[in-house]
Design a protein around this motif. Structure first.
Motif, PDB file in Angstrom:
ATOM      1  N   LEU A 140       0.820  -1.212   0.000  1.00  0.00           N
ATOM      2  CA  LEU A 140       0.000   0.000   0.000  1.00  0.00           C
ATOM      3  C   LEU A 140       0.854   1.262   0.000  1.00  0.00           C
ATOM      4  CD1 LEU A 140      -2.791  -1.046   2.516  1.00  0.00           C
ATOM      5  CD2 LEU A 140      -3.136  -0.456   0.119  1.00  0.00           C
ATOM      6  N   SER A 141       2.030   1.187   0.628  1.00  0.00           N
ATOM      7  CA  SER A 141       2.903   2.349   0.723  1.00  0.00           C
ATOM      8  C   SER A 141       3.543   2.716  -0.606  1.00  0.00           C
ATOM      9  CB  SER A 141       3.987   2.105   1.781  1.00  0.00           C
ATOM     10  OG  SER A 141       3.403   1.922   3.060  1.00  0.00           O
ATOM     11  N   LEU A 142       3.473   1.819  -1.585  1.00  0.00           N
ATOM     12  CA  LEU A 142       3.964   2.139  -2.925  1.00  0.00           C
ATOM     13  C   LEU A 142       3.044   3.117  -3.651  1.00  0.00           C
ATOM     14  CD1 LEU A 142       4.924  -1.468  -4.093  1.00  0.00           C
ATOM     15  CD2 LEU A 142       6.536   0.362  -3.507  1.00  0.00           C
ATOM     16  N   LEU A 143       1.814   3.238  -3.165  1.00  0.00           N
ATOM     17  CA  LEU A 143       0.793   4.005  -3.871  1.00  0.00           C
ATOM     18  C   LEU A 143       0.751   5.454  -3.399  1.00  0.00           C
ATOM     19  CD1 LEU A 143      -2.095   1.378  -3.641  1.00  0.00           C
ATOM     20  CD2 LEU A 143      -0.487   1.715  -5.538  1.00  0.00           C
ATOM     21  N   SER A 144       0.182   6.295  -4.235  1.00  0.00           N
ATOM     22  CA  SER A 144      -0.098   7.660  -3.812  1.00  0.00           C
ATOM     23  C   SER A 144      -1.174   7.624  -2.732  1.00  0.00           C
ATOM     24  CB  SER A 144      -0.584   8.494  -4.993  1.00  0.00           C
ATOM     25  OG  SER A 144      -1.862   8.032  -5.426  1.00  0.00           O
ATOM     26  N   GLU A 145      -1.305   8.703  -1.985  1.00  0.00           N
ATOM     27  CA  GLU A 145      -2.328   8.748  -0.942  1.00  0.00           C
ATOM     28  C   GLU A 145      -3.719   8.524  -1.522  1.00  0.00           C
ATOM     29  OE1 GLU A 145      -3.954  11.703   2.634  1.00  0.00           O
ATOM     30  OE2 GLU A 145      -2.349  12.349   1.282  1.00  0.00           O
ATOM     31  N   GLU A 146      -3.976   9.098  -2.687  1.00  0.00           N
ATOM     32  CA  GLU A 146      -5.273   8.928  -3.331  1.00  0.00           C
ATOM     33  C   GLU A 146      -5.526   7.471  -3.714  1.00  0.00           C
ATOM     34  OE1 GLU A 146      -7.816  10.648  -7.185  1.00  0.00           O
ATOM     35  OE2 GLU A 146      -5.755  11.326  -6.797  1.00  0.00           O
ATOM     36  N   GLN A 147      -4.509   6.817  -4.295  1.00  0.00           N
ATOM     37  CA  GLN A 147      -4.643   5.404  -4.671  1.00  0.00           C
ATOM     38  C   GLN A 147      -4.837   4.533  -3.430  1.00  0.00           C
ATOM     39  OE1 GLN A 147      -0.894   5.129  -6.973  1.00  0.00           O
ATOM     40  NE2 GLN A 147      -2.120   4.052  -8.507  1.00  0.00           N
TER      41      GLN A 147
END
Length: 448
Positions: free
Chosen positions: A61-68
């Protein structure tokens, strides 16, 4: 056209088209003989569905942007998504931790002076709090994969290769990895209590404990074997008294039980000291073979499927159909709650110990693309609609069908067509009938 009809909503997913909504007419008139007959007879109450938090899940999950990331969490826990209501926290390292750790690796620290959950503040606590931000009513339970290594006769979090097949012998050398001495058992009960305290101090309330993940498993990832007599002794004389005194609102369950021997389960459940503290039984893997027998023998006990079988990283339609078979086996067997394992992983889903596993959601570490897998849609076809407090309805006729009655009276029917060919079916409930067309290789939820 059927006369005197009302509409029933139908949601359908195939590999090509996910979550398609249509409607069909419900007839009150005489129809052809039904292919699927749903009984009004009710069985167990459904308490909820969920998955397992892990460090590697948070890393994905930390690979994603905050929105994603928020979109993924919304799909798992939000009202328009899967609506997960009951999830699992590993107490220390599980097989999807970054590596081995426990909350106290100081040998001989029986008073737990060096107990610390600092490691969990890097992944587990942020992950759980992120989920709670989308569902503040999310219920949480916990279990360890292994105690601190100094509490084990093996002095290792895993099992040596030569010791992995010796569980058939019921003696301490072969069966018990945990040191069965009072000072160790007392300290381990304190370890659980400290965990509950520490998480509460960080704003997370854990409402239930199961004392050991898979006490019959010996592998290279964290584990700890116990024989039934030792399980009963620890729960009845150490863990039960400690938790009931310090955390009276936290339930103790026997699990997670990965064995199909009723005599082993009976050894714990019929032990007077242990039984007075136990409020439920957690089952996984081989437990599916006896879940129905357990439900009949211990009807007052809550039952949970604690870990969906993990697959091999294929994340394909066949894996989702296998998961449906598991859902049928456990729910028809009487479980009140069902846990998927890894909710989110990256790439091929490899654990730190080398096992590639399936997940509901997959993140590509290179492109940051999010993929919702077939198992995500299968589970959503159930969990989005079946509310806590629903009751399972018995299916008198038909295969690959599950049915439920929600507290508001709505009927939820999950039909899976495993054939490649389209199927035209007549579905009957009370005096109503639905003629429905199931496309090949689809998951279908029908709402009456």
């Amino acid at each position: 056209m059927l006369v005197n009809a009302q509409k029933a909503e139908v949601y359908t997913s195939s590999e090509e088209a996910k979550w398609q909504q249509t409607s069909v007419e419900v007839s009150k008139q005489k129809t052809p003989e039904a292919d699927i007959v749903i009984s009004t007879s009710k069985d167990q109450v459904i308490d909820g569905f969920g998955g397992t938090f892990s460090e590697l899940g948070w890393d994905a999950l930390s690979l994603l942007s905050e929105e994603q990331r928020n979109e993924v969490l919304r799909e798992l826990f939000g009202p328009d998504g899967m609506r997960f209501t009951f999830c699992r926290i590993p107490l220390g390292a599980n097989d999807f931790a970054r590596d081995w750790y426990s909350f106290n690796e100081t040998p001989g620290d029986f008073e737990m002076k060096n107990f610390s959950i600092e490691r969990d503040k890097t992944a587990m606590i942020p992950y759980v709090k992120a989920a709670l931000s989308f569902n503040p009513n999310l219920k949480l339970w916990a279990s360890p994969w292994s105690p601190p290594v100094w509490m084990k006769r093996t002095k290792h979090y895993a099992t040596a290769p030569g010791d992995r097949n010796d569980f058939t012998e019921k003696n301490e050398v072969a069966g018990d990895h945990f040191i069965q001495e009072p000072e160790y058992l007392t300290a381990y009960a304190l370890y659980f209590s400290k965990f509950l305290d520490a998480y509460k101090e960080n704003g997370i309330n854990v409402s239930m404990l199961q004392f050991q993940n898979e006490p019959y498993t010996k592998h290279q990832w964290p584990n700890c074997s116990w024989i039934p007599e030792s399980m009963a002794n620890f729960i009845g004389k150490y863990l039960g008294p400690a938790i009931s005194k310090k955390h009276p609102g936290v339930e103790l369950w026997f699990g997670t039980f990965n064995c199909n021997k009723m005599e082993d389960l009976d050894c714990v459940m019929q032990n007077r000291d242990a039984a007075k503290y136990l409020r439920g039984i957690g089952l996984q893997w081989e437990g599916k073979d006896i879940v129905g027998d357990i439900h009949r023998k211990y009807p007052a006990m809550k039952l949970m499927q604690t870990e969906n079988e993990c697959g091999g990283g294929s994340i394909d339609w066949a894996a989702a159909e296998h998961t449906f078979d598991l859902l049928q086996a456990y729910l028809n067997g009487g479980v009140n709650s069902y846990m998927y394992f890894n909710m989110v992983l990256q790439d091929e889903g490899a654990s730190s110990w080398g096992w590639k596993q399936n997940s509901l959601i997959r993140v590509d570490s290179r492109t940051r693309k999010v993929t919702y897998t077939p198992e995500f849609y299968l589970m959503k076809h159930l969990t989005h609609f079946v509310k806590p407090g629903a009751k399972r309805l018995k299916v008198e006729k038909g295969e690959n069908v599950l049915a439920f009655r929600n507290p508001d009276g709505q009927i939820v029917i999950l039909c899976v067509n495993k054939d490649k060919e389209e199927r035209n079916l007549v579905l009957s409930y009370k005096k109503s009938a639905i003629q429905v067309k199931l496309s090949g290789k689809t998951f279908n939820t029908i709402l009456i």
